[in-house]
Design an enzyme around this catalytic site. Structure first.
Site, short mmCIF file in Angstrom:
data_model
loop_
_atom_site.label_atom_id
_atom_site.label_comp_id
_atom_site.label_asym_id
_atom_site.label_seq_id
_atom_site.Cartn_x
_atom_site.Cartn_y
_atom_site.Cartn_z
N ASN A 138 2.13 -4.79 24.84
CA ASN A 138 2.81 -5.43 23.80
C ASN A 138 2.70 -6.89 24.30
OD1 ASN A 138 4.78 -6.72 22.18
ND2 ASN A 138 6.63 -5.85 23.47
N LYS A 189 4.08 -9.54 22.94
CA LYS A 189 5.26 -10.38 22.49
C LYS A 189 4.76 -11.47 21.94
CE LYS A 189 7.87 -8.46 26.24
NZ LYS A 189 9.25 -8.12 26.68
N HIS A 220 12.05 -2.73 18.82
CA HIS A 220 12.15 -2.92 19.99
C HIS A 220 13.57 -3.74 20.56
CE1 HIS A 220 10.92 -5.63 23.62
NE2 HIS A 220 9.82 -4.81 23.74
N GLU A 249 14.11 -6.40 21.83
CA GLU A 249 14.31 -8.05 21.26
C GLU A 249 14.55 -8.17 19.92
OE1 GLU A 249 10.44 -8.79 23.30
OE2 GLU A 249 11.67 -8.34 25.32
N GLU A 254 12.89 2.45 26.64
CA GLU A 254 12.88 1.30 27.34
C GLU A 254 14.28 0.84 27.58
OE1 GLU A 254 9.20 -1.09 26.45
OE2 GLU A 254 10.49 -1.46 24.82
N GLY A 260 11.28 -6.92 31.26
CA GLY A 260 11.28 -8.22 31.62
C GLY A 260 11.75 -8.92 32.69
N SER A 264 9.23 -3.24 32.66
CA SER A 264 8.74 -3.69 33.99
C SER A 264 7.69 -2.93 34.54
CB SER A 264 9.78 -4.13 34.94
OG SER A 264 10.49 -5.02 34.27
N GLY A 318 4.76 -7.74 29.91
CA GLY A 318 4.14 -8.88 30.91
C GLY A 318 2.96 -8.46 31.47
C1 PEP Z 1 8.16 -4.62 26.47
O1 PEP Z 1 7.91 -5.61 25.88
O2 PEP Z 1 8.24 -3.62 25.69
C2 PEP Z 1 8.32 -4.26 27.94
C3 PEP Z 1 8.59 -3.04 28.43
O3 PEP Z 1 8.10 -5.56 28.64
P1 PEP Z 1 8.01 -5.77 30.33
O4 PEP Z 1 6.81 -4.69 30.69
O5 PEP Z 1 7.62 -7.18 30.53
O6 PEP Z 1 9.34 -5.07 30.80
#
Ligand code: PEP
Length: 248
Positions: A9, A11, A94, A96, A165, A171, A209, A231
């Protein structure tokens, strides 16, 4: 069970130049990768990614879809529009989007329906906030979020992907332990089994993460069918290393 599914992803990151170089580096390192893989790119880059990924083992994904079919919804992108760019997967719900755009469980369920109606696989994201985990509400929260999608999508539910998640892990550099992830994935699996005889078709991904160092131990859990990676999907070497961990 199908092979693991690893989804990046991006983002709101990228540029034409940066995407071209990242995709070229990833595509040139795909030897030995035999898991399923996809990248969810920002909408303006769907054309670029569609053309650079054509014929490769990396599928194209989007990060969101409108809950409306078409019409006067300025700024929105419909499922049919995504289909025009050969989008295979689309994130819905998601954290966010839930947090910054007020998406409710009901809206997320309709978004999943829109994607399914044009043959795009929705990746339905669920997860608890830190305060909810600390209050012992993790199971109730993820079950409520998934129940809305099951309720709205009935017999199509075996065609979705679920991503667990934990919001506190996205993040932040904090990751659920493999045991914490497995515990929630098992709950989600049981919920899917109660909803469909074809629950084994549904991949349940872990996100939060995930990185090159922790991917193997998370992916070793029996109900962790892959990863949703933010990320670390922006770094070709890290993403490739995770794809290889998922290919063993
Ligand atoms: C995500 O954006 O779904 C995600 C899991 O981000 P990160 O891996 O950066 O925590």
């Amino acid at each position: 069970m199908a092979s693991k599914l690893m989804v990046g992803n991006w983002k709101m990151h990228g540029s034409l130049a940066a995407n071209a170089s990242l995709l070229s580096e990833i595509l040139s390192g795909m030897g030995g990768v035999n898991c399923r893989a996809a990248l969810c790119v920002p909408s303006p880059y769907l054309t670029q990614a569609q053309s650079l990924l054509a014929g490769s083992a990396l599928a194209l994904g989007a990060q969101d879809v409108s809950d409306h079919e078409s019409g006067a919804y300025t700024g929105e992108v419909s499922a049919a529009m995504l289909r025009d760019f050969a989008v295979r997967y689309c994130l819905v719900g998601h954290s966010e989007r839930r947090q910054y755009h007020g998406e409710t469980d009901a809206v997320v369920a309709i978004k999943a329906q829109r994607a399914l109606s044009v043959g795009i696989t929705p990746i339905v994201c669920v997860g608890e906030r830190l305060a909810e985990r600390e209050a012992g509400l993790t199971e109730a929260v993820v079950k409520r979020q998934l129940a809305a999608v099951i309720h709205a999508n009935g017999h199509c539910i075996s065609e979705i992907v679920v991503a667990y998640e934990p919001v506190w892990a996205i993040g932040t550099g904090l990751t659920a332990t493999p045991e914490q992830a497995q515990g929630v994935h098992a709950v989600l699996r049981t919920q899917l089994q109660a909803a469909t005889a074809q629950a084994e078709r549904v991949s349940i991904l872990y996100g939060g993460s995930m990185n090159a160092a922790n991917a193997s131990s998370l992916l070793a859990q029996p109900d962790v069918d892959g990863g949703l990676i933010g990320g670390a999907s922006l770094k070709a070497t890290d993403f490739l290393s995770m794809l290889k961990a998922a290919s063993r």
